[in-house]
Design an enzyme around this catalytic site. Structure first.
Site, mmCIF file in Angstrom:
data_model
loop_
_atom_site.group_PDB
_atom_site.id
_atom_site.type_symbol
_atom_site.label_atom_id
_atom_site.label_comp_id
_atom_site.label_asym_id
_atom_site.label_seq_id
_atom_site.Cartn_x
_atom_site.Cartn_y
_atom_site.Cartn_z
ATOM 1 N N CYS A 1 0.794 -1.239 0.000
ATOM 2 C CA CYS A 1 0.000 0.000 0.000
ATOM 3 C C CYS A 1 0.826 1.289 0.000
ATOM 4 C CB CYS A 1 -0.995 0.032 1.145
ATOM 5 S SG CYS A 1 -1.208 -1.482 2.050
ATOM 6 N N ARG B 1 7.248 -10.796 5.793
ATOM 7 C CA ARG B 1 6.945 -10.556 7.200
ATOM 8 C C ARG B 1 7.582 -11.651 8.023
ATOM 9 N NH1 ARG B 1 0.589 -9.333 6.302
ATOM 10 N NH2 ARG B 1 0.887 -7.788 4.648
ATOM 11 N N GLN C 1 0.985 -11.074 -2.793
ATOM 12 C CA GLN C 1 -0.427 -10.708 -2.712
ATOM 13 C C GLN C 1 -0.939 -10.324 -4.091
ATOM 14 O OE1 GLN C 1 0.060 -7.438 0.092
ATOM 15 N NE2 GLN C 1 -0.961 -8.661 1.644
ATOM 16 N N ASP D 1 -2.605 -7.927 -4.962
ATOM 17 C CA ASP D 1 -3.004 -6.692 -4.308
ATOM 18 C C ASP D 1 -3.544 -5.665 -5.297
ATOM 19 O OD1 ASP D 1 -3.288 -5.353 -1.990
ATOM 20 O OD2 ASP D 1 -1.155 -5.010 -1.621
ATOM 21 N N HIS E 1 -5.142 -1.339 -5.004
ATOM 22 C CA HIS E 1 -5.649 -0.228 -4.205
ATOM 23 C C HIS E 1 -6.462 0.677 -5.104
ATOM 24 C CE1 HIS E 1 -2.250 -1.781 -1.860
ATOM 25 N NE2 HIS E 1 -3.128 -1.618 -0.878
ATOM 26 N N LYS F 1 -14.853 -3.065 6.755
ATOM 27 C CA LYS F 1 -14.425 -4.007 5.715
ATOM 28 C C LYS F 1 -15.447 -5.110 5.506
ATOM 29 C CE LYS F 1 -11.969 -7.092 8.835
ATOM 30 N NZ LYS F 1 -10.936 -8.083 9.010
ATOM 31 N N HIS G 1 -8.455 -1.307 -0.106
ATOM 32 C CA HIS G 1 -7.488 -2.386 -0.322
ATOM 33 C C HIS G 1 -8.312 -3.624 -0.656
ATOM 34 C CE1 HIS G 1 -4.509 -0.373 2.528
ATOM 35 N NE2 HIS G 1 -5.642 0.100 2.977
HETATM 36 ZN ZN LIG Z 1 -3.142 -2.404 1.014
#
Ligand SMILES: [Zn+2]
Ligand SMILES: [Zn+2]
Length: 648
Positions: A337, A366, A384, A386, A388, A472, A518
C-alpha cells in the site's frame, strides 16, 4: 415478575429467579431437551442460573457455536478430573474450548503423556461423564480460593486467583471435582457421549518461554458417537489433502533449509499454475478498469514510518538493511500500500479521473516465528494479488459493488460455492477508537451493507470488528471438508490517504482526500493455492490443473502414434504429456491417477487404425474411443463451463 426478551423479539413474563432451562421448557419440551448453554444480556450464563432482572436471553444447542464452546469447555473439566485421578499430583492450569475441541494445560508430577495413554484417559473421562453429574457454579471468597489451591500446592491457580478481584471468583463443581472457572457449562456431564484425546504438545505457562513448560492435552467431544466417527473420518481426509503433502506429490513447491524456512520455492509446475491464476485475474482486472503497476521489494524506512507499518511490523520483524556508504535504511516491504500511495502522489488528479485502480502481484515479507510457520499458509515471503482503489467518497458504493463482483467471479471460477460474508463495522459505543469523520464512516458502512444486499450475499454484520481506519467485508469460504477460511478482504481505509496527504480536486475546485480500498480476492498466491489444494484434494479445475491429459501407449509399437496424438493436443493448447516407459498400462494408469491427471488417453491397435483415443477419466469413468478432435472439444466445453469471462 421479570420480562425476558427472546431472539425473535417476543417478550415473555417469568417469576423472578426463573432459569434459562425453565424458559426453554416454557417454549417447548423439545427445545429444553436440546438446550445446553445460554447468554443473558451478552453474558454467558449456565442453564441453571436464576434470572433476576429484565433482559434478553439466547438459548444455545449443540448446533450453535456458543453451544459447542460450552460443550467442549465442560468436557475439559471432565478430562481434567480424569487426569487428576490417573496422575495423582498433577497440577491443573487452564482448560479453554478452542475452535475444534478444547485443551487443558497441566503440570505433570513426573513422566509424560503419550499416545498410548490416550485410550485410558478417554475411558476414564467417559466413565465420569456417564455419571450425569451436574455442573454447579458457586461464589468463593478470594481467601478461600487461595487456600483451596495452596493446600494442593498448585502455584498456577494461585497466580491466576491473585490477579482476580475478590467478589468475582467462582468455582465450578461436578462429581468430586472442583475447578476455578468463570462459567459457561452444559447442564451435566451425561450429555457428553464421546470423547477423543487428539494430541499432546508442550506449552509454556502463560505462553512465556521463561516460565515452566506444561503438557497441553488436546481433545474433542461430541453428543453422539456417530459425530465423533464422522469427525475422525474428516481428520483422516484432511491429512490426505494436506497441501504440504499434495504440493510435494504434485511437484508444485518445495522448501530448502539453505534458502530459509518459510520461503517457498515454486517448482516449474507450481510456477506455471501460479502464472495461470495470475493471468486469469489480470484479464478480469483489466476489464474492471485496473491498471498494473510494479514496485520494488524494499522501501526506505521512512516510507513505512509514514504509513504506520513500521510501528506495526518494524520492531518485531526483519531488521532494516543498511547501505554501505550513505547509511540509508531500507526495509523489506511488509505491505504494498505505501508504494501505491506514492504512485498516486506522482501527479494531481481531478475528481473526473477517479477512481484510480492500481494492481500489483506484489511480494511482501513478514517475519513469523519459526514455530508459527506452516506450509504455504504461514510463510515469511508471499505474493499478494493486491490492488488499491483511490476514489471519491461518493464512488465508494459503486466501487464496492464492483469489487464484490470480481471476488464472486474469482470464487465461482475456482469452484467455491459455499461462502458467507462478514461486514465489520464500528463499535458505536467507542467512537474515539476510529480515525475519520463519523459522516464518512456512516457512508462507508452503508455502502458496504448496500453492496452486500444488492449482490445477494449471505452476510452478517459484526459490530466493533472494523479496523481503526475503516470498515471491511470478508468472504468466509467453506471448503470441501467444512472448514472456514477467510478469503478476499475488501477494506476501506481513511488512514493512509491522510498519512500520505493524498488529494484530488473536487467539482468545487477545492482539494479533497480520496478514500482508499485495499482488496485481494486471493489474499496471497501461497495461501490461496494451499486452500485450493486442500479444497480440491489436488483435483484442480480443468482450466488450472498442471497436466490436463496423459497419453498412454499400450506398447512400444504405438509410441509413434502416441507422439502424434500428443502433438495434436499441444496444437489445441491442451497441456499433456506422454508416458512411454516400458511399463504395463495398468501401472501407468495407477501412476496417472496418483498425479490426479484428469484424462488418460490410452492408445493401442484399434485406436491407431481408426485414429481415435480411448479416454479414461481420473477416478475411472470410461468414455470409450473418440476422435482426437472430439476429445479436444470435450476439454474446451468442460473448461468453458467453469471458466467464464468476467462480466459476460
Ligand atoms: Zn493495502
Ligand atoms: Zn468451566
Amino acid at each position: 415478575m421479570i420480562e425476558i426478551t427472546l431472539p425473535d423479539g417476543s417478550i415473555k413474563e417469568f417469576e423472578k429467579g426463573a432459569t434459562p432451562m425453565e424458559v426453554a421448557k416454557s417454549i417447548s419440551e423439545g427445545l429444553a431437551r436440546n438446550v445446553i448453554s445460554a447468554k443473558f444480556n451478552d453474558t454467558t450464563v449456565e442453564c441453571s442460573t436464576p434470572l433476576t432482572k429484565n433482559g434478553s436471553l439466547t438459548l444455545y444447542t449443540w448446533n450453535d457455536k456458543e453451544g459447542k464452546k460450552a460443550f467442549w469447555h465442560s468436557t475439559s473439566h471432565i478430562v481434567a478430573q480424569a487426569l487428576e485421578e490417573l496422575y495423582p499430583g498433577v497440577k491443573l492450569t487452564i482448560g479453554p474450548a478452542i475452535e475444534n475441541g478444547f485443551y487443558y494445560d497441566v503440570d505433570l508430577p513426573e513422566g509424560n503423556i503419550s499416545e498410548k495413554d490416550f485410550p485410558t484417559i478417554e475411558q476414564k473421562a467417559l466413565e465420569i461423564a456417564r455419571g450425569k453429574h451436574d455442573f454447579e457454579m458457586r461464589d468463593v471468597s478470594k481467601s478461600d480460593a487461595l487456600k483451596f489451591y495452596k493446600e494442593q500446592g498448585n502455584e498456577y491457580k494461585v497466580e491466576l486467583i491473585e490477579n482476580l478481584e475478590d467478589g468475582s471468583i467462582t468455582f465450578c463443581d461436578h462429581d468430586t471435582f472442583t475447578d476455578l472457572c468463570r462459567g459457561g457449562h452444559i447442564p451435566n456431564t451425561g450429555i457428553v457421549k464421546a470423547i477423543k484425546i487428539l494430541s499432546v504438545a508442550g506449552a509454556y505457562w502463560r505462553g512465556d518461554e521463561n516460565k515452566p513448560q506444561l503438557t497441553r492435552v488436546y481433545g474433542i467431544s461430541f453428543p453422539k458417537q456417530k459425530d465423533l466417527t464422522e469427525y475422525l473420518e474428516l481428520l483422516e481426509e484432511a491429512k490426505k489433502r494436506d497441501h504440504r503433502k499434495l504440493g510435494k506429490e504434485l511437484e508444485l513447491f518445495t522448501f530448502s533449509q539453505k534458502v530459509g524456512q518459510g520461503l517457498p520455492l515454486w517448482l516449474p509446475k507450481g510456477a506455471a499454475l501460479r502464472e495461470r491464476l495470475e493471468q486469469f485475474l489480470k484479464k478480469a482486472q483489466k476489464k474492471a478498469g485496473y491498471e498494473m503497476v510494479v514496485t520494488p521489494h524494499i522501501g526506505q524506512k521512512e516510507l513505512y514510518v509514514t504509513s504506520g507499518h513500521y510501528a506495526k511490523y518494524g520492531e518485531d520483524s526483519f531488521q532494516p538493511i543498511r547501505t554501505p556508504k550513505e547509511d540509508e535504511e531500507f526495509l523489506l516491504k511488509p505491505m504494498n500500500c505505501p508504494h501505491h500511495c506514492e504512485i498516486y502522489n506522482t501527479r494531481p488528479f481531478s475528481y473526473k479521473e477517479l477512481p484510480k485502480r492500481y494492481a500489483e502481484f506484489g511480494t511482501v515479507y513478514r517475519y513469523e516465528q519459526s514455530g508459527e510457520l506452516h506450509g504455504l499458509t504461514r510463510v515469511r515471503g508471499f505474493t499478494q494479488d493486491d490492488a488499491h482503489i483511490f476514489c471519491t467518497p461518493d464512488q465508494l458504493d459503486q466501487e464496492f459493488k464492483e469489487v464484490i463482483d470480481l471476488s464472486l467471479y474469482v470464487l465461482g471460477s475456482l469452484g467455491f460455492e459455499d461462502f458467507t460474508a462478514q461486514v465489520s463495522v464500528r463499535d458505536l459505543e467507542n467512537p474515539e477508537k476510529y480515525i475519520g469523520s463519523a459522516e464518512n464512516w456512516e457512508k462507508a458502512e452503508q455502502a458496504i451493507i448496500n453492496a452486500a444486499k444488492e449482490k445477494g450475499l449471505d452476510y452478517v454484520i459484526e459490530s466493533g470488528e472494523a479496523a481503526f481506519y475503516g470498515p471491511k467485508l470478508d468472504f468466509m469460504v467453506k471448503d470441501a471438508l467444512g472448514r472456514h477460511w477467510q478469503l478476499g478482504t475488501i477494506q476501506v481505509d481513511y488512514n493512509l490517504p491522510e498519512r500520505f496527504e493524498l488529494t484530488y480536486k473536487g467539482s468545487d475546485n477545492e482539494m479533497h482526500r480520496p478514500v482508499m480500498i485495499h482488496r485481494a480476492p486471493f489474499g496471497s498466491m501461497e495461501r490461496f493455492i494451499a486452500l485450493l489444494l486442500e479444497h480440491t484434494g489436488g483435483n484442480f479445475p480443468l482450466w488450472l490443473i498442471p497436466d490436463q491429459a496423459i497419453v498412454l501407449p499400450v506398447s512400444e509399437k504405438h509410441e509413434k502414434y502416441a507422439e502424434k496424438v500428443l502433438k495434436s493436443l499441444e496444437i489445441n493448447e491442451i497441456r499433456a504429456l506422454i508416458d512411454n516407459r516400458n511399463e504395463t498400462v495398468g501401472k501407468k494408469i495407477r501412476e496417472a491417477e496418483m498425479k490426479k491427471i484428469p484424462f488418460m488417453l490410452i492408445v493401442g491397435e484399434n485406436d491407431e487404425s481408426s485414429t481415435t483415443v480411448s479416454v479414461r477419466r481420473h477416478g475411472g469413468e470410461d468414455l470409450g474411443a473418440i476422435s482426437i478432435e472430439n476429445f479436444c472439444d470435450l476439454v474446451s466445453t468442460e473448461i468453458n463451463s467453469t471458466l467464464k469471462s468476467f462480466k459476460e
